[in-house]
Enzyme design. Structure first.
Site, mmCIF file in Angstrom:
data_model
loop_
_atom_site.group_PDB
_atom_site.id
_atom_site.type_symbol
_atom_site.label_atom_id
_atom_site.label_comp_id
_atom_site.label_asym_id
_atom_site.label_seq_id
_atom_site.Cartn_x
_atom_site.Cartn_y
_atom_site.Cartn_z
ATOM 1 N N CYS A 95 6.567 -7.703 6.081
ATOM 2 C CA CYS A 95 6.518 -8.555 7.197
ATOM 3 C C CYS A 95 6.124 -10.077 6.727
ATOM 4 C CB CYS A 95 5.592 -8.292 8.326
ATOM 5 S SG CYS A 95 6.137 -7.113 9.445
ATOM 6 N N HIS B 297 3.381 -10.676 15.199
ATOM 7 C CA HIS B 297 3.435 -8.980 15.042
ATOM 8 C C HIS B 297 2.814 -8.490 16.634
ATOM 9 C CE1 HIS B 297 2.409 -8.727 10.624
ATOM 10 N NE2 HIS B 297 3.364 -7.564 10.934
ATOM 11 N N ARG C 209 0.770 -1.000 -0.041
ATOM 12 C CA ARG C 209 -0.086 -0.007 -0.140
ATOM 13 C C ARG C 209 1.274 1.308 0.104
ATOM 14 N NH1 ARG C 209 -1.528 2.339 4.341
ATOM 15 N NH2 ARG C 209 -0.895 0.879 5.663
HETATM 16 N N1 PCA Z 1 5.762 -4.090 9.628
HETATM 17 C C1 PCA Z 1 5.501 -4.259 8.428
HETATM 18 C C2 PCA Z 1 6.926 -4.397 7.820
HETATM 19 C C3 PCA Z 1 7.892 -4.216 8.874
HETATM 20 C C4 PCA Z 1 7.174 -4.240 10.141
HETATM 21 O O1 PCA Z 1 7.566 -3.968 11.358
HETATM 22 C C5 PCA Z 1 4.655 -5.316 8.126
HETATM 23 O O2 PCA Z 1 3.789 -5.501 8.853
HETATM 24 O O3 PCA Z 1 4.562 -5.623 6.825
#
Ligand code: PCA
Length: 198
Positions: free
Chosen positions: A142, A165, A89
């Site tokens: 990620c 996450h 995005r």
């Molecule tokens: N979050 C992003 C990429 C790096 C991060 O810490 C993601 O959720 O893709």
């Protein structure tokens, strides 16, 4: 034995990344029996996978937990599945913005995490830390790293891995009023619990 935990560099105009804050905090307080190795990954589609594979080669871990920041997540998200799709995005930190692109045109549609996610979730909830299973790590860096991790481990039965996450840390730019945050102490405790479930 070695455990490898990775975090990401800041992105999207932030000066810190909650995932790396948590990984640093985890490492600082680490007193586990096993060796803890950490690596900081770039938020770049082209470089994040190779950086992860270098880190794995450098420490030969028995388990790998990659950690990323999910702004607006209301707790720890235990990612169950990595999908074969880049769809950004916003541009990554190198300005790349792949849209509707497979990560590996010849690869499977998805890989499952091989971390003991149910045990980790139960332990997180017992500790009073907000956490849930997640069926999508998104389609940004990620998920990309998660997919490359699981592809690298697909032929190995001796190493487990997956992705977690964490929400924003308090004080981040994106953590405006109403957006949930998790302190770095609690996020680091959550990572310790995830490792403890191994
Ligand atoms: N979050 C992003 C990429 C790096 C991060 O810490 C993601 O959720 O893709």
């Amino acid at each position: 034995m070695t455990l490898l935990v990775t975090g990401f560099e800041p992105f999207a105009g932030e000066s810190v990344n909650a995932s790396w804050l948590a990984v640093e905090r985890l490492a600082r307080g680490w007193d586990g029996d096993e060796t803890l190795a950490t690596a900081l990954l770039p938020v770049e589609f082209a470089r994040c996978g190779p950086a992860l594979l270098d880190a794995i080669d450098g420490c030969d871990p028995r388990a790998i937990v990659c950690v990323g920041e999910a702004g607006r997540a209301d707790g720890i998200r235990l990612e169950r599945v990595a999908i074969n799709l880049d769809d950004a995005r916003i541009p990554d930190n190198a300005g790349a913005r792949p849209v509707d692109e497979p990560i590996d045109p010849g690869g499977p549609a998805a890989y499952f995490s091989t971390l003991p996610l149910r045990a980790a979730l139960d332990a997180l909830q017992s500790a009073g830390i907000p956490a849930r299973m997640s069926e999508s790590a998104g389609t940004f860096a990620c998920n990309h790293v998660f997919y490359e991790l699981m592809a690298a481990l697909a032929m190995r039965t001796d190493v487990v891995g997956g992705f977690v996450h964490v929400p924003y840390a308090p004080g981040q730019r994106g953590a405006v009023a109403g957006v949930p945050t998790l302190t770095t102490d609690v996020a680091a405790q959550a990572l310790r619990i995830v490792l403890g479930a191994l």
